[in-house]
Design a protein around this motif. Structure first.
Motif, PDB file in Angstrom:
ATOM      1  N   PRO A 142      -3.889  11.987   0.709  1.00 58.50           N
ATOM      2  CA  PRO A 142      -2.455  11.920   1.007  1.00 58.50           C
ATOM      3  C   PRO A 142      -1.575  11.537  -0.179  1.00 58.50           C
ATOM      4  O   PRO A 142      -0.399  11.868  -0.200  1.00 58.50           O
ATOM      5  CB  PRO A 142      -2.372  10.865   2.116  1.00 58.50           C
ATOM      6  N   TYR A 143      -2.163  10.832  -1.158  1.00 60.01           N
ATOM      7  CA  TYR A 143      -1.402  10.465  -2.351  1.00 60.01           C
ATOM      8  C   TYR A 143      -1.959  11.200  -3.573  1.00 60.01           C
ATOM      9  O   TYR A 143      -2.138  10.618  -4.641  1.00 60.01           O
ATOM     10  CB  TYR A 143      -1.443   8.955  -2.570  1.00 60.01           C
ATOM     11  N   ALA A 198      -2.449  10.189 -12.813  1.00 60.35           N
ATOM     12  CA  ALA A 198      -3.435   9.397 -13.552  1.00 60.35           C
ATOM     13  C   ALA A 198      -4.402  10.299 -14.319  1.00 60.35           C
ATOM     14  O   ALA A 198      -4.773  10.006 -15.465  1.00 60.35           O
ATOM     15  CB  ALA A 198      -4.196   8.502 -12.586  1.00 60.35           C
ATOM     16  N   VAL A 199      -4.813  11.404 -13.692  1.00 61.83           N
ATOM     17  CA  VAL A 199      -5.692  12.362 -14.370  1.00 61.83           C
ATOM     18  C   VAL A 199      -4.985  12.931 -15.596  1.00 61.83           C
ATOM     19  O   VAL A 199      -5.575  13.051 -16.680  1.00 61.83           O
ATOM     20  CB  VAL A 199      -6.108  13.489 -13.411  1.00 61.83           C
ATOM     21  N   ASP A 210      -5.894   3.304  -5.308  1.00 59.80           N
ATOM     22  CA  ASP A 210      -6.874   2.532  -6.074  1.00 59.80           C
ATOM     23  C   ASP A 210      -7.530   3.381  -7.149  1.00 59.80           C
ATOM     24  O   ASP A 210      -7.796   2.898  -8.259  1.00 59.80           O
ATOM     25  CB  ASP A 210      -7.936   1.963  -5.138  1.00 59.80           C
ATOM     26  N   ILE A 211      -7.795   4.647  -6.837  1.00 59.77           N
ATOM     27  CA  ILE A 211      -8.414   5.529  -7.827  1.00 59.77           C
ATOM     28  C   ILE A 211      -7.443   5.802  -8.973  1.00 59.77           C
ATOM     29  O   ILE A 211      -7.819   5.767 -10.147  1.00 59.77           O
ATOM     30  CB  ILE A 211      -8.860   6.847  -7.164  1.00 59.77           C
ATOM     31  N   ALA A 212      -6.179   6.055  -8.642  1.00 61.51           N
ATOM     32  CA  ALA A 212      -5.180   6.306  -9.682  1.00 61.51           C
ATOM     33  C   ALA A 212      -5.056   5.098 -10.608  1.00 61.51           C
ATOM     34  O   ALA A 212      -5.034   5.240 -11.842  1.00 61.51           O
ATOM     35  CB  ALA A 212      -3.831   6.622  -9.039  1.00 61.51           C
ATOM     36  N   TYR A 228       0.808  -1.214   0.000  1.00 58.66           N
ATOM     37  CA  TYR A 228       0.000   0.000   0.000  1.00 58.66           C
ATOM     38  C   TYR A 228       0.843   1.267   0.000  1.00 58.66           C
ATOM     39  O   TYR A 228       0.436   2.298  -0.537  1.00 58.66           O
ATOM     40  CB  TYR A 228      -0.941   0.013   1.205  1.00 58.66           C
ATOM     41  N   GLU A 229       2.022   1.208   0.582  1.00 62.09           N
ATOM     42  CA  GLU A 229       2.866   2.399   0.667  1.00 62.09           C
ATOM     43  C   GLU A 229       3.497   2.767  -0.666  1.00 62.09           C
ATOM     44  O   GLU A 229       4.091   3.836  -0.805  1.00 62.09           O
ATOM     45  CB  GLU A 229       3.974   2.178   1.710  1.00 62.09           C
ATOM     46  N   ASP A 230       3.366   1.891  -1.653  1.00 61.75           N
ATOM     47  CA  ASP A 230       3.959   2.138  -2.966  1.00 61.75           C
ATOM     48  C   ASP A 230       2.866   2.494  -3.965  1.00 61.75           C
ATOM     49  O   ASP A 230       2.169   1.609  -4.478  1.00 61.75           O
ATOM     50  CB  ASP A 230       4.717   0.904  -3.443  1.00 61.75           C
ATOM     51  N   PRO A 231       2.680   3.769  -4.272  1.00 61.70           N
ATOM     52  CA  PRO A 231       1.625   4.166  -5.200  1.00 61.70           C
ATOM     53  C   PRO A 231       1.871   3.699  -6.630  1.00 61.70           C
ATOM     54  O   PRO A 231       0.959   3.726  -7.459  1.00 61.70           O
ATOM     55  CB  PRO A 231       1.629   5.703  -5.114  1.00 61.70           C
TER      56      PRO A 231
END
Length: 545
Positions: A359-360, A367-368, A333-335, A271-274
């Motif tokens: 936070p991310y 991604a946008v 998850d959104i990205a 999780y800490e790795d986007p």
């Protein structure tokens, strides 16, 4: 006794409404109303029908009849979709490059058996249904970071002010929630006991007002239970609100604001790795899919099957992407959901979710931007807090960390079906700078899980109405870019410069409708199709937006 019942019931209703706001991803499910909107009101015409619809029926009948359309893929990032629903099963996207059930990543896109989309909140051992709020996650992170440090050492840290802000908001919110729950709990438990006792006394599994007439007892407990249930029935109180209130408190105290709750182990990602992108499973239904199913139906419920409802767009495939739990969605998850949609052919992405902390944010911004570079339109619900999001954060947002604004973004507020000063939904967020247009979002009748159809309200409904109009434009005018579609929708919106409406959240304060969004407009499919036709045929230039 009646005063106490009303007071506690009021808390239950407030709780249920708040649940809709925070626990079902910005949906407000209406209770009893004095008037009823037509089930298809969002399709109707403001002039002919005197209701704030988008004139989609008129657009099809007068402008698009007999014209060729192209299939448009719309990704719905949400809580899950009932892909087997009778009104949706034929409009669900199918990944033709993947062989179902063989356990192989046939198309080599990094996702195994992604036949209808992907689930970023699932893993090998199941799916996330409930999750915490972002404020809980952030506050918990900083509690660990500052644990054992002196006040001076804490103050020297660049996140100290942020931590104190979170601490104040978190503790106040939880304290208020606990206080309301304590008021609610006693009444709720007494209600359940009274109903159970009455059902046992009259010998039924489903108590009715008529059953109470047969109750004649000298037992004080029986008579007290009878009086309580009689008052509830005589007052016209919807008993389901009690259960909704209890669910709200349960979700908030046991999950949303619970610092020790963490369902992320189910997923098994880092999780800490986007930048970690390849996780999840192919279960796009999930266990909490009312919201996503309702959204998908607004956009694309099959129009030619004589069932249920008609979606706005008539040639759409819905790509199901599950990333929104009962709680706050996570930036990572959104990205990844946006990137998945873009990489797999989506032309429009509907995003009916939002939160106050991100936070991310940089990962979502990237991604946008990726979607913008690939000509994909993003449509986002403005939120249901009756807040001005020019001054109150509501993520994700069109504004990158650099200050630049994404050119492929539409932010949507919600309209009521009522006219005049009640035209704007009382719950809708607004913003002269951040909200683009308003679209129908109150008492929207659409698909629900298990072959049902239900009403729901929220900017979560207004966004897919807009996505449907955008899909209509791309279907009949496939050469339009995402920015052109955006500009056509906002510039063709109906303007009511002198219309005064109740300010969202206020009972009597009126403001000009033009002050609630950038355009002061209500989207209209008929006018959008007319403008799109001019842009394509006559190369009409659109105003800079």
């Amino acid at each position: 006794m009646r005063v106490k019942i009303l007071m506690v019931f009021g808390l239950a209703v407030l709780a249920a409404n708040a649940k809709a706001d925070r626990f079902t991803n910005d949906v407000y499910i209406p209770g009893d109303t004095l008037e009823k909107a037509p089930d298809n009101w969002f399709h109707l015409d403001p002039k002919a029908d005197e209701i704030n619809g988008v004139s989609s029926i008129k657009a099809y009948q007068e402008l698009l009849k007999g014209k060729k359309s192209n299939t448009v893929i719309v990704a719905v990032i949400d809580s899950g979709i009932d892909i087997d629903h009778e009104d949706l099963k034929n409009v669900i996207w199918v990944n033709e490059d993947e062989i179902a059930g063989n356990g192989i990543d046939d198309d080599k896109n990094g996702y195994v058996d992604d036949i209808h989309g992907w689930n970023f909140i699932g893993g090998a051992d199941g799916n996330v249904e409930k999750d915490t709020y972002e404020i809980t996650r952030e506050y918990g992170r900083l509690l660990k970071k500052f644990k054992g440090l002196s006040e001076d050492d804490m103050k020297a840290d660049k996140e100290y002010d942020y931590f104190k802000k979170l601490e104040q908001e978190y503790t106040k919110t939880v304290s208020d929630l606990e206080s309301k729950y304590n008021n609610f709990k006693g009444f709720y438990e007494n209600y359940k006991l009274a109903k159970k006792l009455m059902e046992a006394y009259v010998g039924t599994e489903k108590l009715t007002p008529e059953d109470l007439e047969s109750v004649n007892s000298s037992d004080e407990k029986v008579n007290a239970a009878k009086q309580m249930m009689k008052y509830i029935y005589d007052s016209g109180i919807d008993e389901s609100e009690f259960d909704k209130g209890n669910d709200y408190f349960d979700a908030g105290l046991n999950y949303g604001y619970n610092l020790s709750y963490n369902p992320r182990d189910i997923i098994g990602d880092n999780y800490e790795d986007p930048d970690d992108r390849y996780y999840g499973n192919n279960n796009v239904k999930g266990e909490f899919n009312f919201h996503g199913t309702h959204v998908a139906g607004i956009i694309a419920a099959q129009r030619d099957n004589s069932l249920g409802i008609n979606g706005i767009a008539d040639n759409v495939k819905i790509m199901a992407i599950r990333a929104v739990p009962n709680g706050d969605e996570r930036d990572k998850d959104i990205a990844n959901s946006i990137r998945y949609a873009v990489d797999n052919g989506a032309q429009i992405i509907n995003m009916s979710f939002g939160k106050s902390y991100s936070p991310y944010k940089d990962a979502v911004d990237e991604a946008v931007n990726y979607a913008e570079e690939n000509n994909v339109l993003l449509i986002h619900a403005a939120g249901n807090n009756s807040k001005n999001i020019d001054t109150k954060e509501h993520f994700p947002t069109r504004t990158y960390s650099s200050g630049k604004k994404a050119g492929n973004w539409l932010e949507i507020g919600a309209l009521s079906w009522k006219n005049g000063k009640e035209s704007v939904a009382t719950f809708s967020n607004y913003g002269k700078n951040e909200v683009d247009v308003f679209a129908p979002g109150v008492d929207i009748y659409s698909t629900a899980p298990e072959q049902e159809y239900k009403n729901a309200s929220g900017t979560s409904m207004a966004a897919p109405v807009t996505a449907g109009v955008a899909a209509m434009l791309l279907s009949y005018f496939p050469k339009l870019t995402s920015k052109q579609v955006r500009d056509i929708i906002v510039q063709s919106s109906l303007k009511y410069d002198k219309l005064k409406v109740l300010k969202p959240g206020s009972e009597n304060e009126e403001v000009l409708f033009t002050e609630l969004s950038r355009t002061g407009g209500m989207i209209n499919a008929f006018e959008a199709v007319k403008l799109a036709s001019k842009v394509v045929k006559n190369k009409k230039k659109l105003k800079a937006y």
